[in-house]
Design an enzyme around this catalytic site. Structure first.
Site, short mmCIF file in Angstrom:
data_model
loop_
_atom_site.label_atom_id
_atom_site.label_comp_id
_atom_site.label_asym_id
_atom_site.label_seq_id
_atom_site.Cartn_x
_atom_site.Cartn_y
_atom_site.Cartn_z
NE ARG A 374 -3.91 -2.17 2.00
CZ ARG A 374 -3.90 -3.11 2.91
NH1 ARG A 374 -3.15 -2.96 4.00
NH2 ARG A 374 -4.63 -4.19 2.79
CB VAL A 375 3.10 2.86 2.07
CG1 VAL A 375 1.83 3.26 2.75
CG2 VAL A 375 3.80 1.78 2.85
#
Lengths: 510, 130
Positions: A374-375
């Site tokens: 996600r990051v």
């Protein structure tokens, strides 16, 4: 001489003998690694309790008239009626660079027979995670050396990336590969005197594993020369449940020291399913109310407070980072079970390993369809992003088309080409264990695949082509690789150079 | 014998009833026991067992055990008693005992609190520090 005597006399006259207040209790019940102690009215939560005979406990339940303590040691020496006393200390472990290259237990005591640990600093095992103000966004990559991960599920420093899969699907291998990759990068940076490269130290926390498995991991790390940058914190299956539940926190404390002192660290929790089971055991013995699957109500908090300690902190607060790679073992691929869903929701993405893929020979058996970071994309090297940007989408399309093609229908040229490209990409993502690939090589190989250099190679010879290409670039185009590594981006000039080299290689390939 | 949560709760209520001014009223405690026994119900035994435990803990909390290698002289006993009453309030039962193995000094225990100024404790602390 007279002066000395007078001095000592004066000191004796001035000395005050005080009796410090102690808080004591009596062991009322002991067994199965837990003890109930009557008294101890001043005990604090998570305080270390001296149970006598050199045995320490940890106060976990504070009731009105008694304290529930988990015993960290040999409880067979304790007897009902024995005296216990508070220590005023929380559970602490030694921290620092003195632990690198060592194998320690929950209390930071060496278990590798290499003498005492050189450390003068301790950190509490339970510590509050860095707050919002202290944190900073993830922007630096962790090069795992595993091509599908670095290309499609990139991990950043300070991220928490879950590795999830059934037993025997290669979860530990991914973690070990990542540790080996860090050691190689660290060593290379040290040899080159590269001061811009931030060394990434690793902590491998083995929870509830067989001693033979832990020994094998250590031996692999030693053979790869990764131990000088690694700490192994072990609580094997023969340890008490209390030790197994606490050991990830001890590892986190060791990692936090690096983060607080402006360094980067990576911690592997292998695995948190076993930790949850150990915590369930402790909770049931302490007669805490149980919930779903008999886990206590705070099992989510157990994992969230542990994984929240992984962070990248701002320059004012040390400018360090702690990256976490928790491992979860699923049963028959069921990711919707209690503990897997909890940890999936806490982490910043997951790498899902599939048994079917593993048996098909796709190793690492990563299902790129449901794996996500996600990051991490913010931390991905630009060169990798340039060559691998479309890869995830292409592979998703390939899987869809491949499923469709199974019905044996005639395919148009474009579809067939997409399927062929997908098959080749799947081939190049296959990788031997304990053999991380440097990022420059990854860029070259993916670039070659994306630019059609593999299209004429039969699928069964793709791996051979990849190996030869890697060999060609490593031996003959070292400068180009170094340039990619230095610039971290594929400029037009670099692309032209890459193309020329690839064409040159193509001429030699038979 | 299993003491249920309900029995524990009831025993605690009865125990609280025996503390009119924060101090244990022994007559009330006796009456409570008599009434519960007279009730002759199924759970009277677990209730009384837990009630007894609470009384024991209360007694320990309000008893000061003063131990020394030789029995303390009366004037020193009075001083110690005064200091403890000042620190722990009224209702403290004093018990002076002789324990030659302490070698010297004094050890005072009030409930969970221990003040150990004995020579033996000092030696043990010294041993631990090595």
């Amino acid at each position: 001489m007279a002066d000395l005597l007078n001095e000592i006399k004066a000191q004796i006259a001035g000395a005050k003998v005080t009796a410090a207040k102690q808080n004591v209790g009596v062991i009322r019940e002991v067994g199965d690694g837990v003890a109930k102690i009557e008294g101890l009215s001043d005990a604090m939560l998570n305080e270390m309790i001296d149970l006598g005979n050199g045995v320490t406990g940890l106060a976990l339940n504070l009731d009105e008239t008694e304290v529930g303590v988990v015993i960290l040691g040999d409880y067979t020496q304790l007897k009902e009626g024995g005296e216990a006393r508070t220590t005023g200390k929380l559970l602490q472990v030694p921290v620092g660079k003195g632990l690198l290259g060592r194998v320690v237990n929950l209390l930071g005591e060496p278990i590798d027979g290499q003498g005492p640990i050189k450390s003068d600093k301790t950190y509490p095992v339970e510590k509050t995670a860095p707050g919002i103000i202290r944190r900073r966004s993830v922007s630096q990559p962790v090069q795992t050396g595993i091509m599908p991960i670095d290309a499609m599920i990139p991990i950043g420093r300070g991220q928490r990336e879950l590795i999830i899969g059934d037993r025997g699907t290669g979860k530990t291998t991914i973690c070990i590969d990542t540790i080996i990759s860090q050691a190689r990068l660290n060593k290379a940076a040290e040899l080159a005197g590269d001061k811009d490269y931030r060394l990434l130290y690793c902590i491998y926390v083995a929870i509830g594993q067989k001693q033979s498995t832990i020994a094998r991991v250590i031996s692999v790390l030693e053979q790869a020369g990764a131990m000088p940058y690694t700490i192994v914190v072990a609580s094997p299956a023969s340890d008490s449940a209390a030790n197994q539940y606490l050991v990830p926190f001890a590892g986190a404390a060791m990692g936090e020291w690096f983060m607080d002192n402006g360094m980067d660290a990576l911690i592997v929790y292998d695995d948190l399913s076993k930790q949850a089971v150990a915590y369930r055991q402790v909770s049931l013995l302490l007669k805490r109310p149980s919930g779903r699957e008999a886990y206590p109500g705070d099992v989510f908090y157990l994992h969230s407070r542990l994984l929240e300690r992984a962070a990248r902190v701002g320059e004012k607060y040390g400018n360090g980072s702690l990256t976490a790679l928790p491992v979860i073992e699923t049963q028959s691929g069921d990711v919707s079970a209690y503990i897997p869903t909890n940890v999936i929701s806490i982490t910043d993405g997951q790498i899902f390993l599939e048994t079917d893929l593993f048996h098909q020979g796709v190793r690492p058996a990563i299902n790129v369809g449901i794996s996500v970071s996600r990051v991490g994309s913010a931390a991905q090297l630009k060169a990798v992003k340039q060559v691998a940007g479309q890869l995830k989408g292409d592979l998703a399309q390939f899987r869809e088309l491949a499923a469709f093609a199974q019905f044996g229908s005639d395919l148009d040229e474009k579809t067939q080409a997409q399927i062929d490209r997908g098959k080749r990409i799947m081939e190049i993502f296959k990788q031997k264990q304990y053999n991380p690939i440097p990022v420059e090589i990854q860029v070259v190989v993916i670039w070659a695949a994306q630019n059609g250099y593999l299209d004429h190679v039969p699928v069964e010879r793709v791996k051979e082509f990849q190996n030869k290409l890697t060999e060609y670039f490593t031996t003959r185009k070292g400068q180009l690789l170094a340039k990619i590594g230095r610039e971290k981006e594929l400029s037009d000039a670099l692309k032209a150079e890459l193309k020329a080299s690839a064409e040159e290689f193509k001429q030699t390939w038979k | 014998m299993k003491i249920t949560k309900k029995a524990k709760r009831e025993a605690k209520q009865l125990y609280r009833f025996c503390l009119p001014n924060g101090l244990l009223d022994e007559n009330r405690a006796r009456q409570v026991v008599e009434r519960v026994v007279a009730r002759d119900e199924r759970d009277c035994l677990p209730i009384l067992t837990h009630f007894l435990r609470l009384l024991k803990l209360d007694r320990a909390q309000h008893t000061a055990i003063v131990e020394s290698a030789t029995l303390l002289p009366a004037d020193l006993q009075k001083i110690v008693q005064g200091e403890l009453a000042h620190r722990y309030g009224l209702g403290l039962t004093m018990a002076f005992a002789q324990r030659p193995e302490l070698i010297g000094g004094m050890r005072i225990q009030v409930g969970c609190d221990v003040y150990d100024g004995s020579v033996r404790a000092g030696l043990e602390a010294l041993q631990r520090s090595f």
